[in-house]
Design an enzyme around this catalytic site. Structure first.
Site, PDB file in Angstrom:
ATOM      1  N   ASP A 404       0.796  -1.228   0.000  1.00 54.85           N
ATOM      2  CA  ASP A 404       0.000   0.000   0.000  1.00 54.85           C
ATOM      3  C   ASP A 404       0.830   1.282   0.000  1.00 54.85           C
ATOM      4  OD1 ASP A 404      -2.408  -1.227  -0.327  1.00 54.85           O
ATOM      5  OD2 ASP A 404      -2.909  -1.287   1.804  1.00 54.85           O
ATOM      6  N   TYR A 492      -9.761  -0.794   1.907  1.00 61.38           N
ATOM      7  CA  TYR A 492      -9.543  -1.028   3.329  1.00 61.38           C
ATOM      8  C   TYR A 492      -9.301   0.230   4.140  1.00 61.38           C
ATOM      9  CZ  TYR A 492      -9.757  -5.986   4.106  1.00 61.38           C
ATOM     10  OH  TYR A 492     -10.215  -7.247   4.275  1.00 61.38           O
TER      11      TYR A 492
HETATM   12 CU   LIG Z   1      -8.811  -8.444   4.916  1.00 64.09          CU
END
Ligand SMILES: [Cu+2]
Ligand SMILES: *[C@@H]1O[C@H](CO)[C@@H](O)[C@H](O)[C@H]1NC(C)=O
Ligand SMILES: *[C@@H]1O[C@H](CO)[C@@H](O)[C@H](O)[C@H]1NC(C)=O
Ligand SMILES: *[C@@H]1O[C@H](CO)[C@@H](O)[C@H](O)[C@H]1NC(C)=O
Ligand SMILES: *[C@@H]1O[C@H](CO)[C@@H](O)[C@H](O)[C@H]1NC(C)=O
Ligand SMILES: *[C@@H]1O[C@H](CO)[C@@H](O)[C@H](O)[C@H]1NC(C)=O
Ligand SMILES: *[C@@H]1O[C@H](CO)[C@@H](O)[C@H](O)[C@H]1NC(C)=O
Ligand SMILES: *[C@@H]1O[C@H](CO)[C@@H](O)[C@H](O)[C@H]1NC(C)=O
Ligand SMILES: *[C@@H]1O[C@H](CO)[C@@H](O)[C@H](O)[C@H]1NC(C)=O
Ligand SMILES: *[C@@H]1O[C@H](CO)[C@@H](O)[C@H](O)[C@H]1NC(C)=O
Ligand SMILES: *[C@@H]1O[C@H](CO)[C@@H](O)[C@H](O)[C@H]1NC(C)=O
Length: 784
Positions: A404, A492
């Site tokens: 990320d 997320y």
């Molecule tokens: Cu996950």
């Protein structure tokens, strides 16, 4: 908020304005357009008190470069005299040179310590810039360091090669560089041409869903493709999955994959590799069409068009919970704020703790010079990478690994909602990063608060008054200072907590919420996760969050002590009847060499960073123990081609290396597309150097094996997707450090049963709640 408003905002936030509309572009930053309170606060509350101020002993030498510095660096790079031949990003095509981003370069520790600990001069600040150089004969991405700052006659632009060990320094092959707007734009004509040709097929399979190009008004399928998109930079490919668009597109995948080759800077050479649907591969349009016409294609279930089930709003159909309409309990700093801040220097003092903070667009918030009662504990504590690797039998799930930082995780740290993301009355700070020649502010994106731990930090009641003529009870309030930020990287929402405890222990916690990246559901694919909706299967995956802990236990000369619990057979003359019997003992040793290592089975080893030359009053080496917390895992796949050599940092629980100025980061931010020929190979840090009485870095992993479940709908729950570690003093002091806290109770009962209660002059104060209006109003302080 209206969906189109979100989408519009997301697009406005793109660095590269010339890119195509949002359809199908992965992991977009979604900037919140609301205030932290999320409501219209008109009444000042007792919770808006600012923390007392303090003055940092030194200037924060780790601080992010300023907006002015960014602009000056931008202008310097774009000055024809730089020789970089740059095009403005908004005008750029693949064969131009243009700036990807500008950020703050870490400051060398060897330059910092003389300033921090003595009267050395303040270290120079440097920027780092990644420049896409598609205009070169061999196109690549090259990173530069620019400094000293502010820009002056001495300022130079140099290649930033020194911190990469992959063999090509700061150069990343074109095919492996970040897949930005221009690259996405360049692949769209091929995708549109192929998908237009088979629009009758996709319409028949997916409820009229068609793709005629990102900008075509008829298009109503969205697409996504993940990383890696290359193995070694000699090729580039996109494994594209189609989905229904919408706010929850991560949960409405379709069983249709288009695989293309998009190597090089000439889009006319991009080509179709094939299609995957129904777990079968069709290399050409003709073969797909033959199968379609033979009736061999078709879905058992239809994906849901209305994804209302996937939204995190109130769902009355789940029922009513009695009394739940009342305001829930809250952490409130009812005695007033007990931490001091120097906002300019991003410096915090709390109950003996002191530390500085910094921020980079890739790593988010970072901590420096962490001390307790004036003594050094850690030089640096920072998140280094957030990795996720998936499993599945469809091209997207099986082929996805995320790093990320590649998506500039720090820039995705967004506005926090007071009372929910952080307690009412928390201190909120902005986060800012640079985008082009300007600076973006993410308002109220970092919060600082002191929380009730809801259990005493220590307690004891003597057993009985009758035996000894008196009894007593002591109990000490447990509280902690938490620094928190939440980064929403595409699907997320990672919550990063750093918790500074009263007993001088320090806890690092990461939690994950947000949308699952899911797959289309097939009845026979239970190996990769359960069915979680009509046509959606949750995709099994690992999250590994890698951190750097540069310990300096009362100085830089440190060692890692391993104290193994060994089971030995002993005999004792006073238990002769037992003969030999098992007992445990400590077998302490020093880890002599750099290495990656794991928690001992059954946690039968204690790892402690000690200063071999500093002892406490009892002659024991002073140290901090590395205490395992929840879900201390490493990546499950150690030899996958998708994470082969570029993800080595995720493959052990822990790692110990010598601190070096040229090893500041565990990963490089464009490593993800180079699994077999990494720009940075973390495992090369461990090259046999001695780790005895040296300046050491402990790398550690938190994470979750995400065993997906129906309860991941609508989003993953923070209660379960939670991992932690604690660093606790181990003979660092001569005794526990809670003795000097007044927030305690001491009660004595004497021989005549007289009770005395000592409150040490700390009254109970509370914030009165006004329930006549809804929960927005929090009134004045009353003392009880
Ligand atoms: Cu996950
Ligand atoms: C806050 O509420 C008041 C009264 O309801 C209203 O007049 C005002 O426009 C609101 N302000 C914002 C920023 O919504
Ligand atoms: C500068 O880059 C452009 C493409 O952006 C290219 O056409 C031109 O030849 C380059 N100039 C030099 C001197 O390399
Ligand atoms: C569609 O694809 C087929 C097979 O490759 C090809 O023969 C045909 O010309 C294409 N049609 C269009 C309109 O591109
Ligand atoms: C896509 O658009 C077509 C034409 O407007 C429509 O018939 C179809 O229902 C749409 N399908 C989806 C999945 O949105
Ligand atoms: C955050 O930024 C806004 C401007 O975007 C500014 O008004 C506000 O004062 C800043 N907050 C803090 C705590 O610095
Ligand atoms: C930033 O760059 C844009 C062009 O990309 C230009 O219009 C603007 O004036 C620049 N801003 C500053 C402060 O130089
Ligand atoms: C101790 O001795 C017993 C009996 O010989 C044996 O079964 C056991 O494995 C021994 N334990 C250890 C730790 O050596
Ligand atoms: C620490 O002690 C060792 C001997 O135990 C000695 O060799 C070393 O020089 C000392 N280091 C420092 C930094 O004082
Ligand atoms: C930091 O240290 C590295 C490795 O010694 C060196 O190459 C680099 O130039 C240093 N950076 C600065 C800004 O001095
Ligand atoms: C208990 O309190 C009474 C009344 O104040 C006092 O007379 C007595 O001495 C106390 N007992 C002890 C053991 O101190």
């Amino acid at each position: 908020m209206h969906l189109s408003a979100i989408t519009g905002l997301a697009w406005a936030s793109l660095t590269l304005a010339s890119t195509l509309p949002p359809l199908g572009y992965e992991r977009r930053l979604l900037r919140e357009a609301f205030d932290k309170r999320g409501y219209n606060a008109t009444t000042p509350s007792c919770l808006s008190e600012a923390a007392p101020t303090t003055k940092a002993p030194k200037t924060n030498v780790w601080s992010p470069i300023s907006a002015d510095d960014n602009l000056a660096v931008w202008n310097l790079l774009h000055d024809p005299a730089s020789g970089l031949n740059l095009t403005l990003p908004e005008d750029a095509v693949l064969t131009d040179n243009y700036v990807f981003w500008i950020d703050t370069l870490h400051t060398n520790k060897s330059d910092v310590l003389p300033y921090l600990d003595g009267d050395g001069k303040i270290p120079a600040k440097y920027a780092r810039a990644i420049i896409f150089e598609g205009g070169k004969d061999v196109p690549d991405s090259q990173e530069y360091m620019i400094g000293p700052l502010p820009v002056c006659a001495e300022t130079t632009i140099e290649k930033l090669d020194y911190m990469y060990n992959g063999g090509s320094g700061g150069s990343v092959p074109y095919n492996a560089r970040y897949f930005d707007g221009p690259r996405s734009t360049a692949t769209d004509p091929l995708i549109a041409s192929v998908m237009s040709n088979i629009s009758d097929i996709t319409a028949a399979l997916f409820q009229g869903g068609v793709y005629y190009g990102a900008r075509d008004e008829r298009t109503n399928l969205s697409l996504t493709s993940g990383t890696p998109l290359s193995f070694d930079g000699t090729q580039a490919f996109r494994n594209i999955m189609f989905r229904f668009p919408g706010p929850a597109s991560y949960l409405t995948p379709l069983d249709f994959f288009l695989l293309i080759d998009c190597s090089g800077t000439d889009p006319s050479l991009y080509s179709l590799k094939g299609f995957v649907t129904g777990e079968k591969f069709y290399p050409t349009i003709a073969e797909l069409r033959t199968a379609f016409e033979a009736g061999a294609l078709g879905m058992e279930y239809d994906q849901t068009l209305d994804a209302d089930w996937a939204l995190l709003d109130y769902k009355p159909e789940l029922g009513v919970r009695e009394l739940e309409d009342r305001l829930a309990p809250s952490t409130l700093e009812i005695g007033g704020k007990r931490y001091k801040l120097d906002k300019e220097n991003q410096y915090v003092e709390y109950m003996g703790w002191s530390f500085y903070m910094s921020f980079t667009r890739t790593l988010g918030i970072m901590f420096y010079d962490i001390k307790f009662k004036g003594e050094k504990v850690m030089y640096e504590l920072s998140m280094q990478e957030a990795t996720a690797q998936y499993g599945g039998n469809q091209p997207k799930a099986a082929n996805t690994v995320y790093h990320d930082t590649y998506y500039s995780l720090g820039t995705d740290m967004g506005t926090l909602v007071e009372g929910f993301d952080c307690p009412w009355g928390s201190t909120f700070w902005n986060i800012s990063y640079h985008s082009g020649n300007s600076t973006v502010i993410n308002e109220n994106s970092l919060c600082i608060f002191e929380a009730d731990m809801n259990f005493p930090v220590s307690r004891h009641r003597t057993a009985s008054s009758n035996d000894y003529g008196f009894s007593n009870l002591g109990t000490v309030k447990g509280s902690t200072l938490i620094v928190r930020a939440i980064a929403t990287i595409g699907n997320y929402d990672y919550m990063f907590d750093y918790s500074f405890h009263m007993d001088a222990s320090l806890e690092v916690i990461v939690r994950a919420s947000g949308y699952l990246q899911s797959s289309f559901y097939y009845p026979d694919q239970g190996k990769w996760g359960p069915r979680i909706q009509q046509a959606t299967q949750g995709s099994l995956h690992d999250h590994i969050i890698t951190y750097k802990g540069d310990f300096d236990i009362v100085g830089t000369g440190n060692s890692l002590q391993v104290s193994e619990l060994k089971i030995v057979n002993v005999s004792q003359p006073w238990f002769a009847e037992l003969g030999e019997f098992e007992q445990m003992e400590l077998d302490a040793s020093i880890m002599t060499e750099e290495q990656q290592f794991n928690w001992a089975p059954n946690n039968q080893a204690m790892y402690t960073i000690i200063n071999p030359n500093a002892t406490n009053k009892w002659g024991e080496p002073r140290g901090y123990r590395i205490v395992p917390g929840r879900s201390n895992i490493h990546l499950s796949t150690l030899n996958s081609p998708w994470s082969l050599k570029n993800t080595e940092f995720a493959k052990s629980h822990l790692a110990l290396s010598r601190q070096h100025d040229n090893e500041p980061y565990a990963n490089s931010v464009q490593n993800i597309n180079l699994p077999s020929k990494p720009q940075q190979d973390f495992s090369k840090f461990f090259d046999g150097e001695s780790t005895e009485d040296e300046d050491l870095v402990l790398w550690f992993n938190l994470g979750m094996h995400h065993f997906v479940r129906a309860e991941d709908v609508p989003v993953t729950l923070y209660t379960e997707a939670y991992s932690s570690i604690v660093f606790a003093p181990q003979n660092f002091f001569d005794r526990a450090q809670d003795g000097d806290l007044l927030n305690r109770r001491w009660m004595e009962v004497d021989a005549d049963d007289n009770l005395s209660v000592e409150t040490y002059g700390v009254p109970l104060a509370t914030c009165a709640m006004h329930f006549d209006e809804p929960t927005d109003h929090l009134g004045g302080v009353v003392e009880l």
